[in-house]
Design an enzyme around this catalytic site. Sequence first.
Site, short mmCIF file in Angstrom:
data_model
loop_
_atom_site.label_atom_id
_atom_site.label_comp_id
_atom_site.label_asym_id
_atom_site.label_seq_id
_atom_site.Cartn_x
_atom_site.Cartn_y
_atom_site.Cartn_z
N SER A 24 0.89 -1.15 0.06
CA SER A 24 -0.11 0.06 0.18
C SER A 24 0.97 1.35 0.03
CB SER A 24 -0.81 0.04 1.54
OG SER A 24 -2.06 0.73 1.02
N PRO A 25 0.52 2.26 -0.60
CA PRO A 25 1.22 3.45 -0.78
C PRO A 25 1.63 4.14 0.76
CG PRO A 25 -0.96 4.08 -1.56
CD PRO A 25 -0.76 2.47 -1.36
N CYS A 27 3.93 7.15 2.71
CA CYS A 27 4.55 8.37 2.65
C CYS A 27 5.80 8.15 3.43
CB CYS A 27 4.10 9.53 3.15
SG CYS A 27 2.81 10.23 2.06
N TYR A 187 -7.60 14.52 0.95
CA TYR A 187 -6.84 15.53 0.19
C TYR A 187 -7.50 15.98 -1.16
CZ TYR A 187 -2.89 13.13 2.66
OH TYR A 187 -2.17 12.94 3.93
N ARG A 235 -7.51 5.31 -5.72
CA ARG A 235 -7.83 5.14 -4.48
C ARG A 235 -8.87 6.07 -3.99
NH1 ARG A 235 -4.12 3.85 0.63
NH2 ARG A 235 -4.36 1.89 0.18
N GLY A 331 -0.30 -2.42 4.17
CA GLY A 331 0.74 -1.10 4.70
C GLY A 331 1.52 -1.54 5.74
C1 LIG Z 1 3.50 5.46 7.23
C2 LIG Z 1 2.19 5.43 6.52
C3 LIG Z 1 2.20 6.54 5.41
C4 LIG Z 1 0.95 6.28 4.61
N1 LIG Z 1 0.93 7.13 3.44
C5 LIG Z 1 0.12 6.99 2.40
C6 LIG Z 1 0.00 7.41 1.16
O1 LIG Z 1 1.26 7.94 0.83
N2 LIG Z 1 -1.19 7.34 0.40
C7 LIG Z 1 -2.00 6.54 0.92
O2 LIG Z 1 -2.99 6.51 0.13
N3 LIG Z 1 -2.25 6.07 1.99
C8 LIG Z 1 -1.17 6.09 2.89
N4 LIG Z 1 -1.06 5.32 4.09
C9 LIG Z 1 -2.34 4.67 4.29
C10 LIG Z 1 -1.99 3.14 3.90
O3 LIG Z 1 -1.63 3.11 2.48
C11 LIG Z 1 -3.05 2.27 4.48
O4 LIG Z 1 -4.24 2.39 3.78
C12 LIG Z 1 -3.15 2.27 5.81
O5 LIG Z 1 -2.07 2.06 6.64
C13 LIG Z 1 -4.12 0.93 6.12
O6 LIG Z 1 -3.63 -0.48 5.82
P1 LIG Z 1 -2.87 -1.31 6.97
O7 LIG Z 1 -3.67 -1.62 7.90
O8 LIG Z 1 -2.14 -2.15 6.13
O9 LIG Z 1 -1.61 -0.33 7.32
C14 LIG Z 1 -0.17 5.52 5.04
C15 LIG Z 1 0.09 4.51 5.95
C16 LIG Z 1 1.30 4.70 6.89
C17 LIG Z 1 1.18 3.70 7.98
#
Ligand SMILES: Cc1cc2nc3c(=O)[nH]c(=O)nc-3n(C[C@H](O)[C@H](O)[C@H](O)COP(=O)(O)O)c2cc1C
Length: 366
Positions: A24-25, A27, A187, A235, A331
């Site tokens: 997952s994307p 930052c 956003y 997304r 993620g």
């Molecule tokens: C450190 C961090 C940075 C993130 N940056 C982005 C991002 O750049 N773009 C985005 O769509 N979601 C971003 N997210 C959300 C994740 O892509 C993901 O949707 C969210 O963490 C839930 O999934 P998970 O439970 O597997 O972590 C970020 C999450 C984390 C933890």
Amino acid sequence: MADTDLFSPLTLRDLEIPNRIAVSPMCQYSCDTDGLPTEWHRVHLGSRAVGGAGIVMTEATAVEPRGRITPHDLGIWTDEQASALEPTTEFIRDQGSVPAIQLAHAGHKASKRKPWEGNDPIAPEEGGWEVLSPSPEAYPPFGGERPEMRKATVDDIQDVVDAYRAAAERSLSAGFEIAEVHAAHGYLLHEFLSPVTNQREDDYGGSFENRTRFVREVTAAVREVWPDDKPVFVRISGTDWLDDEPESWDVEQSARLAADLAEIGADLIDVSSGGLHPDQDATGGPNFQVPLAERVGEGGDIAVGAVGGITEPEQADALVRNDRADLVLVGREFLRDPYFGLRAADELAGEEAPAEWPIQYRRAVR
Ligand SMILES: Cc1cc2nc3c(=O)[nH]c(=O)nc-3n(C[C@H](O)[C@H](O)[C@H](O)COP(=O)(O)O)c2cc1C
């Protein structure tokens, strides 16, 4: 090799993705202030390709400097930035994984400090910049209108559409095979979708058709330059989690939007949620966004990705096996374990694992 649903290939247009697991994307806030990738990006993204992910997606990558969340975000508004990403996409492909880029504009959430430096807005005299929003008057619950907030004019909107188109062209030249439009998490594009933040009275506000116009124009612009044989993802936040508000963005509108986006050539909707409003009432927990993905998938002839609280191989496999999602985005588990993909293959199929550890690591594993 044993078949598992999670390790069955997914074909979108002519692109065969080797398995259903995507990074997952996320930052990293690890650029200097020029939007150029650093060694951090190459190692971070590269490790997850080594670790068996079918898709490795970059963090939110700004299509114009104003669209960065922080001065340290990745950018793709110059050819130099695109060239600098090439070695990373090449490395990802060499590992058998598919490089994807998330194209983003942070809207009113731009010009902030890194999370570990407090996440506060950066004042213009400290290097901050003007931020765009659909309707500055809608922002009191967010701590008030920021002085540097600018109501996006129709020209600004068209400039952003053009910036997305140019960013997609550059992404292609950098070797990415999937472009994802970021229209989630409060956003810029999500701000236009939600009636909570969009109180405009022009062609970009009011009716469903008007509020969705910007994201449809951006998706169409990306599709225009993205080759026919390669997929485009979008997304979205499936809901604002503001069900007590008389009008907010919800899953029924998301399903309707998915159908519209399918018609203009999007191939997969990556269904996240929330991020728009401080009062959101979201539960979190394992699979908490999966029901949203299921409903969005019913909206049209389009693949869906599930994300959020997916941490276990069997959990991810069941989502694909039970047709709840076509793709599973992971993620934080990928931050804890860059080799989540290989571990999933081992756990699901043991000796018959459908993904192989790199030969360089064989003395440690099979
Ligand atoms: C450190 C961090 C940075 C993130 N940056 C982005 C991002 O750049 N773009 C985005 O769509 N979601 C971003 N997210 C959300 C994740 O892509 C993901 O949707 C969210 O963490 C839930 O999934 P998970 O439970 O597997 O972590 C970020 C999450 C984390 C933890």
